[in-house]
Design a protein around this motif. Structure first.
Motif, PDB file in Angstrom:
ATOM      1  N   ALA A 210       0.823  -1.211   0.000  1.00 14.04           N
ATOM      2  CA  ALA A 210       0.000   0.000   0.000  1.00 14.04           C
ATOM      3  C   ALA A 210       0.857   1.259   0.000  1.00 14.04           C
ATOM      4  CB  ALA A 210      -0.932  -0.001   1.216  1.00 14.04           C
ATOM      5  N   VAL A 211       1.976   1.229   0.733  1.00 11.45           N
ATOM      6  CA  VAL A 211       2.861   2.399   0.793  1.00 11.45           C
ATOM      7  C   VAL A 211       3.709   2.502  -0.466  1.00 11.45           C
ATOM      8  CG1 VAL A 211       4.744   3.479   2.086  1.00 11.45           C
ATOM      9  CG2 VAL A 211       2.877   2.372   3.309  1.00 11.45           C
ATOM     10  N   GLY A 212       4.045   1.344  -1.066  1.00  4.31           N
ATOM     11  CA  GLY A 212       4.858   1.345  -2.266  1.00  4.31           C
ATOM     12  C   GLY A 212       6.346   1.244  -1.998  1.00  4.31           C
ATOM     13  N   VAL A 213       6.752   0.692  -0.844  1.00  4.50           N
ATOM     14  CA  VAL A 213       8.172   0.522  -0.543  1.00  4.50           C
ATOM     15  C   VAL A 213       8.690  -0.716  -1.260  1.00  4.50           C
ATOM     16  CG1 VAL A 213       7.974   1.665   1.685  1.00  4.50           C
ATOM     17  CG2 VAL A 213       7.644  -0.792   1.553  1.00  4.50           C
ATOM     18  N   PRO A 214       9.979  -0.770  -1.576  1.00  6.10           N
ATOM     19  CA  PRO A 214      10.515  -1.952  -2.261  1.00  6.10           C
ATOM     20  C   PRO A 214      10.588  -3.187  -1.382  1.00  6.10           C
ATOM     21  CG  PRO A 214      12.264  -0.372  -1.787  1.00  6.10           C
ATOM     22  CD  PRO A 214      10.972   0.309  -1.449  1.00  6.10           C
ATOM     23  N   SER A 215      10.624  -3.002  -0.056  1.00  6.75           N
ATOM     24  CA  SER A 215      10.706  -4.145   0.855  1.00  6.75           C
ATOM     25  C   SER A 215       9.409  -4.942   0.828  1.00  6.75           C
ATOM     26  CB  SER A 215      10.988  -3.667   2.279  1.00  6.75           C
ATOM     27  OG  SER A 215      10.921  -4.734   3.201  1.00  6.75           O
ATOM     28  N   PRO A 216       9.485  -6.290   0.950  1.00  2.00           N
ATOM     29  CA  PRO A 216       8.252  -7.089   0.935  1.00  2.00           C
ATOM     30  C   PRO A 216       7.413  -6.925   2.199  1.00  2.00           C
ATOM     31  CG  PRO A 216      10.148  -8.493   1.324  1.00  2.00           C
ATOM     32  CD  PRO A 216      10.696  -7.146   0.989  1.00  2.00           C
ATOM     33  N   LEU A 217       8.032  -6.490   3.297  1.00  2.00           N
ATOM     34  CA  LEU A 217       7.316  -6.319   4.559  1.00  2.00           C
ATOM     35  C   LEU A 217       7.610  -4.928   5.108  1.00  2.00           C
ATOM     36  CD1 LEU A 217       7.967  -9.751   6.348  1.00  2.00           C
ATOM     37  CD2 LEU A 217       5.950  -9.078   5.039  1.00  2.00           C
ATOM     38  N   LEU A 218       6.620  -4.336   5.728  1.00  2.00           N
ATOM     39  CA  LEU A 218       6.783  -3.024   6.363  1.00  2.00           C
ATOM     40  C   LEU A 218       6.001  -3.027   7.664  1.00  2.00           C
ATOM     41  CD1 LEU A 218       7.802  -0.095   6.265  1.00  2.00           C
ATOM     42  CD2 LEU A 218       5.701   0.502   5.049  1.00  2.00           C
ATOM     43  N   ASP A 219       6.689  -2.712   8.759  1.00  2.00           N
ATOM     44  CA  ASP A 219       6.041  -2.698  10.061  1.00  2.00           C
ATOM     45  C   ASP A 219       5.458  -1.316  10.328  1.00  2.00           C
ATOM     46  OD1 ASP A 219       5.149  -3.667  12.455  1.00  2.00           O
ATOM     47  OD2 ASP A 219       7.024  -3.302  13.531  1.00  2.00           O
ATOM     48  N   ALA A 220       4.399  -1.275  11.086  1.00  2.00           N
ATOM     49  CA  ALA A 220       3.761  -0.019  11.482  1.00  2.00           C
ATOM     50  C   ALA A 220       4.281   0.368  12.853  1.00  2.00           C
ATOM     51  CB  ALA A 220       2.239  -0.168  11.507  1.00  2.00           C
ATOM     52  N   ARG A 221       4.826   1.561  12.931  1.00  2.55           N
ATOM     53  CA  ARG A 221       5.359   2.022  14.208  1.00  2.55           C
ATOM     54  C   ARG A 221       4.223   2.434  15.133  1.00  2.55           C
ATOM     55  NH1 ARG A 221       8.645   5.616  12.394  1.00  2.55           N
ATOM     56  NH2 ARG A 221       7.267   7.412  12.614  1.00  2.55           N
ATOM     57  N   ASP A 222       4.259   1.897  16.353  1.00  2.00           N
ATOM     58  CA  ASP A 222       3.267   2.291  17.361  1.00  2.00           C
ATOM     59  C   ASP A 222       3.506   3.744  17.739  1.00  2.00           C
ATOM     60  OD1 ASP A 222       1.889  -0.195  17.647  1.00  2.00           O
ATOM     61  OD2 ASP A 222       3.634  -0.961  18.717  1.00  2.00           O
ATOM     62  N   GLU A 223       2.468   4.539  17.652  1.00  2.00           N
ATOM     63  CA  GLU A 223       2.565   5.949  17.978  1.00  2.00           C
ATOM     64  C   GLU A 223       1.646   6.274  19.145  1.00  2.00           C
ATOM     65  OE1 GLU A 223       3.496   7.763  13.556  1.00  2.00           O
ATOM     66  OE2 GLU A 223       1.407   7.477  14.165  1.00  2.00           O
ATOM     67  N   PRO A 224       1.992   7.303  19.907  1.00  2.00           N
ATOM     68  CA  PRO A 224       1.090   7.692  20.997  1.00  2.00           C
ATOM     69  C   PRO A 224      -0.291   8.006  20.446  1.00  2.00           C
ATOM     70  CG  PRO A 224       3.186   8.858  21.146  1.00  2.00           C
ATOM     71  CD  PRO A 224       3.173   8.143  19.829  1.00  2.00           C
ATOM     72  N   PRO A 225      -1.317   7.472  21.076  1.00  2.00           N
ATOM     73  CA  PRO A 225      -2.667   7.724  20.548  1.00  2.00           C
ATOM     74  C   PRO A 225      -3.009   9.208  20.570  1.00  2.00           C
ATOM     75  CG  PRO A 225      -2.773   6.769  22.747  1.00  2.00           C
ATOM     76  CD  PRO A 225      -1.333   6.702  22.328  1.00  2.00           C
ATOM     77  N   ALA A 226      -3.481   9.691  19.450  1.00  2.00           N
ATOM     78  CA  ALA A 226      -3.896  11.094  19.363  1.00  2.00           C
ATOM     79  C   ALA A 226      -5.215  11.276  20.105  1.00  2.00           C
ATOM     80  CB  ALA A 226      -4.057  11.501  17.909  1.00  2.00           C
ATOM     81  N   PRO A 227      -5.421  12.467  20.635  1.00  2.00           N
ATOM     82  CA  PRO A 227      -6.714  12.716  21.308  1.00  2.00           C
ATOM     83  C   PRO A 227      -7.869  12.426  20.360  1.00  2.00           C
ATOM     84  CG  PRO A 227      -5.167  14.528  21.690  1.00  2.00           C
ATOM     85  CD  PRO A 227      -4.546  13.647  20.657  1.00  2.00           C
ATOM     86  N   GLU A 228      -8.787  11.610  20.848  1.00  2.00           N
ATOM     87  CA  GLU A 228      -9.903  11.221  19.979  1.00  2.00           C
ATOM     88  C   GLU A 228     -10.786  12.418  19.691  1.00  2.00           C
ATOM     89  OE1 GLU A 228     -13.644   8.069  19.841  1.00  2.00           O
ATOM     90  OE2 GLU A 228     -12.282   8.117  21.561  1.00  2.00           O
ATOM     91  N   ALA A 229     -11.047  12.616  18.434  1.00  2.00           N
ATOM     92  CA  ALA A 229     -11.901  13.717  18.007  1.00  2.00           C
ATOM     93  C   ALA A 229     -13.162  13.142  17.385  1.00  2.00           C
ATOM     94  CB  ALA A 229     -11.182  14.601  17.001  1.00  2.00           C
ATOM     95  N   ALA A 230     -14.264  13.731  17.747  1.00  2.00           N
ATOM     96  CA  ALA A 230     -15.530  13.292  17.168  1.00  2.00           C
ATOM     97  C   ALA A 230     -15.566  13.668  15.693  1.00  2.00           C
ATOM     98  CB  ALA A 230     -16.701  13.935  17.907  1.00  2.00           C
ATOM     99  N   PRO A 231     -16.203  12.864  14.860  1.00  2.00           N
ATOM    100  CA  PRO A 231     -16.312  13.226  13.436  1.00  2.00           C
ATOM    101  C   PRO A 231     -17.113  14.516  13.289  1.00  2.00           C
ATOM    102  CG  PRO A 231     -17.768  11.393  13.970  1.00  2.00           C
ATOM    103  CD  PRO A 231     -16.914  11.607  15.172  1.00  2.00           C
ATOM    104  N   PRO A 232     -16.935  15.203  12.185  1.00  2.00           N
ATOM    105  CA  PRO A 232     -17.702  16.432  11.979  1.00  2.00           C
ATOM    106  C   PRO A 232     -19.188  16.125  11.935  1.00  2.00           C
ATOM    107  CG  PRO A 232     -16.670  15.714   9.935  1.00  2.00           C
ATOM    108  CD  PRO A 232     -16.111  14.847  11.023  1.00  2.00           C
ATOM    109  N   PRO A 233     -20.014  17.127  12.195  1.00  2.00           N
ATOM    110  CA  PRO A 233     -21.459  16.887  12.085  1.00  2.00           C
ATOM    111  C   PRO A 233     -21.819  16.331  10.710  1.00  2.00           C
ATOM    112  CG  PRO A 233     -21.021  19.033  13.082  1.00  2.00           C
ATOM    113  CD  PRO A 233     -19.707  18.507  12.608  1.00  2.00           C
ATOM    114  N   LEU A 234     -22.871  15.551  10.681  1.00  2.00           N
ATOM    115  CA  LEU A 234     -23.255  14.902   9.431  1.00  2.00           C
ATOM    116  C   LEU A 234     -23.504  15.913   8.327  1.00  2.00           C
ATOM    117  CD1 LEU A 234     -23.967  12.391   7.846  1.00  2.00           C
ATOM    118  CD2 LEU A 234     -26.289  12.496   8.799  1.00  2.00           C
ATOM    119  N   ALA A 235     -24.168  17.011   8.664  1.00  2.00           N
ATOM    120  CA  ALA A 235     -24.444  18.019   7.632  1.00  2.00           C
ATOM    121  C   ALA A 235     -23.141  18.581   7.067  1.00  2.00           C
ATOM    122  CB  ALA A 235     -25.298  19.142   8.223  1.00  2.00           C
TER     123      ALA A 235
END
Length: 434
Positions: A210-235
């Motif tokens: 998905a990222v397009g790196v030449p390596s066959p495997l790519l690990d996802a670095r654990d990052e500090p969780p960002a403050p959860e934000a509510a999605p914008p209003p539906l409208a």
């Protein structure tokens, strides 16, 4: 890679993004083609012709490269004509310069620019698709790692429980059933850990692609969780999708392109004003009506001529152009209808994604409470077993409950992250989850 780093890399290196840029460059180059009609065109040709020459000093075969006036001065044969051929030679060079096109070239340029705009919006959609694929794969790797941690922890606890049960059996404090049950639990959790390792490898492979790196495997670095934000209003989400989603904008741009195409086709019926000039050498073997005959029998084009003129071309009627223009007008209506259908589908997709995010957020809170309860239950069962008050069956059930709760929490976190990425894609957010 972290999510933002992966998004930046994919936007610069992913083949789909690079292909979209290449297509856009091609369309922009194509948009420069109509303007080249303002540059002068220069051509040359040479001819040797044998034909009858009734009232002509030389015979000219029509050539699109040079505008060459015909000069006639041979005797007029009044009865029947002369069927004996005479040689005729000609060498010429000419130039044509567009002076005024009555908007024809501008209409063609506008149509080409509209096509390039469609491709630009298509490229934006490709980039958003890459962003979504990267985010989805990133959260999948994090979920796979969480599942592996849960499976490995369960395997480690089951081995400790097995060793404790074995010691009790060896001392005669517990029945052999406790040890055999503990061994079965160790094998079961080991299988779960092996499967989790395989699932992590698959997720890392998908993330790398998905990222397009030449390596066959790519690990996802654990990052500090960002403050959860509510999605914008539906409208607001619906409004943003209608205003910024490349698919909708592309459909609207296709309507504009078809409209520009209709104008460009209709502009082919407009007048054309251009300047023309030529320099030629010619000779004809026929006897002239006056003066001397051409030397060398007309085989050498030694007689010079030049010409200059202002030409106004008036296309009065062309059924083919009219039919193409009418067909393009009908296509305008079809593309407009397609744009309305896409807007309706996108509105439904935004509502669906918005609801999925809300459901996933609520479910994640419940899953977190479930994990806390399952861990407390497992610790109590373990303490009872060590105190001689509980059985291996109780411990196994508690361990299975805890492991399943932790895995479900990992799946729930993945679903929330993915659903937020889906919502970002449907409302055309430019980076990460909203």
């Amino acid at each position: 890679m972290g999510l933002e780093e992966a998004l930046r890399y994919a936007r610069e290196h992913h083949p789909a993004v690079l292909a979209a840029r290449a297509r856009l460059a091609a369309f922009r180059a194509e948009a420069e083609v109509p303007g080249a009609q303002w540059a002068p065109s220069v051509g040359a040709f040479a001819e040797v012709v044998a034909s009858t020459t009734n009232n002509s000093t030389t015979t000219v075969v029509n050539n699109p490269r040079v505008d060459l006036p015909r000069i006639g001065a041979t005797p007029v044969v009044r009865s029947g004509g002369d069927w004996a051929p005479s040689p005729s030679t000609l060498v010429a060079v000419g130039v044509r310069q567009q002076l005024y096109d009555f908007g024809r070239i501008a209409a063609q340029t506008a149509a080409a620019d509209a096509a390039a705009n469609v491709e630009a919006l298509r490229g934006q959609a490709a980039r958003l698709d890459v962003d979504f694929a990267v985010a989805e794969a990133y959260y999948a790797v994090l979920a796979a790692k969480a599942v592996l941690r849960a499976a490995a922890s369960a395997e480690g606890r089951s081995k400790t429980q097995r060793d404790f049960a074995k010691a009790g059996v060896d001392r005669g404090l517990r029945p052999p059933l406790e040890r055999t049950r503990a061994e079965a639990d160790v094998a079961r959790f080991e299988v779960g850990r092996v499967r989790a390792e395989g699932g992590l490898a698959v997720a890392q492979g998908v993330f790398a692609a998905a990222v397009g790196v030449p390596s066959p495997l790519l690990d996802a670095r654990d990052e500090p969780p960002a403050p959860e934000a509510a999605p914008p209003p539906l409208a607001s989400a619906l409004s943003q999708a209608m205003a910024h989603d490349p698919a909708i904008l592309e459909a609207q741009a296709r309507v504009a392109w078809q409209r520009a195409q209709t104008k460009a086709i209709g502009a082919l019926l407009r007048p054309d004003l251009f300047l023309t000039g030529s320099l030629s050498g010619r000779a004809g073997g026929a006897d002239p009506s006056s003066g001397e005959a051409a030397r060398y029998g007309g085989w050498v084009p030694h007689i010079p001529n030049w010409s200059a003129g202002l030409v106004l071309s008036l296309p009065l009627y062309d059924a083919n152009v009219l039919a193409r223009r009418d067909a393009s007008r009908v296509a305008e209506g079809a593309r407009a209808a397609e744009a309305r259908v896409l807007e309706q589908r996108q509105s439904a997709a935004v509502r669906q994604a918005y609801t999925a995010v809300e459901v996933a957020r609520t479910a994640l809170s419940a899953l977190e409470r479930s994990v806390e309860a399952a861990r407390a239950n497992q610790e109590q069962a373990d303490a009872r077993f060590k105190a001689g008050l509980g059985t291996a069956l109780e411990v196994a059930d508690a361990e299975a409950l805890r492991t399943d709760a932790e895995i479900q929490l990992a799946v729930g976190a993945f679903q929330l992250g993915r659903n937020r990425a889906v919502l970002s894609r449907t409302i055309a957010a430019t980076s990460g989850p909203p």
